[in-house]
Write an enzyme that holds these catalytic residues in place. Structure first.
Site, PDB file in Angstrom:
ATOM      1  N   GLY A 118      -3.432  56.664  58.970  1.00  0.00           N
ATOM      2  CA  GLY A 118      -2.860  56.505  60.307  1.00  0.00           C
ATOM      3  C   GLY A 118      -2.938  55.088  60.850  1.00  0.00           C
ATOM      4  O   GLY A 118      -2.731  54.857  62.038  1.00  0.00           O
ATOM      5  N   SER A 142      -1.223  56.249  55.038  1.00  0.00           N
ATOM      6  CA  SER A 142      -0.040  55.469  55.424  1.00  0.00           C
ATOM      7  C   SER A 142       1.038  55.409  54.326  1.00  0.00           C
ATOM      8  O   SER A 142       1.664  54.362  54.125  1.00  0.00           O
ATOM      9  CB  SER A 142      -0.439  54.058  55.866  1.00  0.00           C
ATOM     10  OG  SER A 142      -1.312  54.120  56.976  1.00  0.00           O
ATOM     11  N   ASN A 193       0.764  66.811  55.227  1.00  0.00           N
ATOM     12  CA  ASN A 193      -0.283  67.288  56.124  1.00  0.00           C
ATOM     13  C   ASN A 193       0.200  67.047  57.545  1.00  0.00           C
ATOM     14  O   ASN A 193       0.214  65.911  58.005  1.00  0.00           O
ATOM     15  CB  ASN A 193      -1.586  66.516  55.830  1.00  0.00           C
ATOM     16  CG  ASN A 193      -2.687  66.866  56.814  1.00  0.00           C
ATOM     17  OD1 ASN A 193      -2.539  67.772  57.634  1.00  0.00           O
ATOM     18  ND2 ASN A 193      -3.798  66.151  56.726  1.00  0.00           N
ATOM     19  N   GLU A 196     -10.821  63.572  58.571  1.00  0.00           N
ATOM     20  CA  GLU A 196     -10.871  63.878  60.009  1.00  0.00           C
ATOM     21  C   GLU A 196     -11.811  65.049  60.272  1.00  0.00           C
ATOM     22  O   GLU A 196     -12.483  65.103  61.300  1.00  0.00           O
ATOM     23  CB  GLU A 196      -9.453  64.152  60.536  1.00  0.00           C
ATOM     24  CG  GLU A 196      -8.669  62.850  60.668  1.00  0.00           C
ATOM     25  CD  GLU A 196      -7.174  62.965  60.458  1.00  0.00           C
ATOM     26  OE1 GLU A 196      -6.636  64.087  60.513  1.00  0.00           O
ATOM     27  OE2 GLU A 196      -6.534  61.920  60.218  1.00  0.00           O
ATOM     28  N   LYS A 207      -1.125  67.924  60.243  1.00  0.00           N
ATOM     29  CA  LYS A 207      -2.223  67.760  61.217  1.00  0.00           C
ATOM     30  C   LYS A 207      -1.964  68.613  62.466  1.00  0.00           C
ATOM     31  O   LYS A 207      -1.416  69.704  62.342  1.00  0.00           O
ATOM     32  CB  LYS A 207      -2.432  66.267  61.532  1.00  0.00           C
ATOM     33  CG  LYS A 207      -2.631  65.460  60.248  1.00  0.00           C
ATOM     34  CD  LYS A 207      -3.177  64.079  60.453  1.00  0.00           C
ATOM     35  CE  LYS A 207      -3.322  63.381  59.108  1.00  0.00           C
ATOM     36  NZ  LYS A 207      -3.922  62.058  59.191  1.00  0.00           N
ATOM     37  N   GLU A 267      -8.124  59.465  49.767  1.00  0.00           N
ATOM     38  CA  GLU A 267      -7.612  58.934  51.024  1.00  0.00           C
ATOM     39  C   GLU A 267      -8.634  57.959  51.617  1.00  0.00           C
ATOM     40  O   GLU A 267      -9.570  58.382  52.301  1.00  0.00           O
ATOM     41  CB  GLU A 267      -7.388  60.078  52.031  1.00  0.00           C
ATOM     42  CG  GLU A 267      -6.419  61.135  51.538  1.00  0.00           C
ATOM     43  CD  GLU A 267      -5.769  61.897  52.689  1.00  0.00           C
ATOM     44  OE1 GLU A 267      -4.534  61.915  52.722  1.00  0.00           O
ATOM     45  OE2 GLU A 267      -6.465  62.421  53.554  1.00  0.00           O
ATOM     46  N   HIS A 297     -10.901  67.090  54.563  1.00  0.00           N
ATOM     47  CA  HIS A 297     -10.162  65.912  55.050  1.00  0.00           C
ATOM     48  C   HIS A 297     -11.121  65.018  55.854  1.00  0.00           C
ATOM     49  O   HIS A 297     -12.023  65.526  56.533  1.00  0.00           O
ATOM     50  CB  HIS A 297      -8.987  66.359  55.922  1.00  0.00           C
ATOM     51  CG  HIS A 297      -8.054  65.238  56.242  1.00  0.00           C
ATOM     52  ND1 HIS A 297      -8.322  64.319  57.244  1.00  0.00           N
ATOM     53  CD2 HIS A 297      -6.889  64.856  55.680  1.00  0.00           C
ATOM     54  CE1 HIS A 297      -7.340  63.436  57.282  1.00  0.00           C
ATOM     55  NE2 HIS A 297      -6.468  63.726  56.342  1.00  0.00           N
TER      56      HIS A 297
HETATM   57  P1  13P Z   1      -1.093  59.085  57.338  1.00  0.00           P
HETATM   58  O1  13P Z   1      -0.052  59.249  56.271  1.00  0.00           O
HETATM   59  O2  13P Z   1      -0.566  59.363  58.714  1.00  0.00           O
HETATM   60  O3  13P Z   1      -1.823  57.792  57.226  1.00  0.00           O
HETATM   61  O4  13P Z   1      -2.197  60.234  57.093  1.00  0.00           O
HETATM   62  C1  13P Z   1      -2.720  60.399  55.835  1.00  0.00           C
HETATM   63  C2  13P Z   1      -3.497  61.652  55.794  1.00  0.00           C
HETATM   64  O5  13P Z   1      -4.534  61.766  56.444  1.00  0.00           O
HETATM   65  C3  13P Z   1      -2.993  62.764  54.999  1.00  0.00           C
HETATM   66  O6  13P Z   1      -3.930  63.778  54.875  1.00  0.00           O
END
Ligand code: 13P
Length: 253
Positions: free
Chosen positions: A173, A213, A9, A97, A11, A167, A95
């Site tokens: 993150g 992560s 992903n 976010e 982002k 997740e 997601h």
């Molecule tokens: P990170 O791997 O940066 O923690 O992000 C995970 C994520 O949100 C994947 O969709």
């Protein structure tokens, strides 16, 4: 046997040109890889350049979001039909976010999941609890509401075409990962939930990915857990060397 899936992903990172470079590099590095499904989910503006970079390879293209309508007056939105014709096979839905910054609800997630399936896109449905919910021992309660909401009114035939990504929000993150045992416990809970909703045969076909992560260093142990069928990788998917290592660890585990 479920084939492991490693999805990146990206982002809101990478210009069109940078995305082409990264996807081309991955295409070269992963040429010999089989026994694992690799999906790249760049921003909308880079779908076309990534598609070019990965043509003639086994790497699949995915998007990070979509509207549920096929077309219409929805300024700023992208439809499932547009994603399909842009070469996408997958789309990330719900997601955390999007849930937290753009107020996506379980109802929206359900509309999007149903629409993605109608347009032959396999949705990667994200679920996961926040830190305060975990600390209040509400992880299963939260995940159950999200899973039931996302899969509302789906048939078993539709459900088996989906992918789930667990997740935990507190691990995204942050550099803080769920331990393999913690993740496996929630994955087991999700599989049991799917089994009671759609039957064991269907539940056994659905890949449940872990996200939060994931790095080359922790991926082997996470992917080695019986109920962890792959990873949805954020930050580490922006680095070709790291992402390659995670993909190779998925084969070995
Ligand atoms: P990170 O791997 O940066 O923690 O992000 C995970 C994520 O949100 C994947 O969709």
């Amino acid at each position: 046997m479920r084939i492991p899936i490693i999805a990146g992903n990206w982002k809101m990172y990478k210009t069109e040109e940078e995305a082409f470079q990264l996807a081309s590099e991955l295409q070269k590095r992963l040429k010999d890889v089989n026994g694992v499904k690799v999906i790249l989910c760049p921003p909308f503006t880079s779908l076309s350049s990534v598609r070019k970079a990965i043509e003639n390879s086994l790497i699949l293209l995915g998007a990070q979001n979509m509207h549920w309508e096929e077309k219409g007056a929805y300024t700023g939105e992208i439809s499932p039909h547009m994603l399909l014709t842009a070469g996408c096979k997958h789309v990330i839905i719900g997601h955390s976010e999007r849930r937290s910054y753009f107020s996506e609800t379980d109802e929206f997630v359900n509309l999007k999941v149903k629409s993605a399936l109608k347009f032959d896109l396999s949705p990667i449905i994200c679920v996961g609890e926040k830190l305060d919910q975990r600390e209040a021992n509400k992880t299963e309660e939260v995940v159950e509401i999200q899973v039931k909401g996302a899969f509302k009114n789906l048939s078993a035939q539709e459900a088996e075409k989906t992918i789930i990504a667990y997740e935990p929000v507190w691990a995204i993150g942050t550099g803080r990962t769920a331990t393999p045992a913690q993740a496996n416990e929630v994955h087991t809970f999700i599989r049991e939930l799917l089994s009671s909703e759609f039957g064991k045969q269907c539940a056994d076909k659905i890949n449940i990915l872990y996200g939060g992560s994931v790095k080359p260093e922790n991926s082997k142990e996470l992917l080695g857990m019986p109920e962890i069928d792959g990873a949805l990788v954020g930050g580490a998917s922006l680095d070709a060397e790291f992402f390659e290592k995670i993909v190779r660890n998925a084969i070995e585990s």
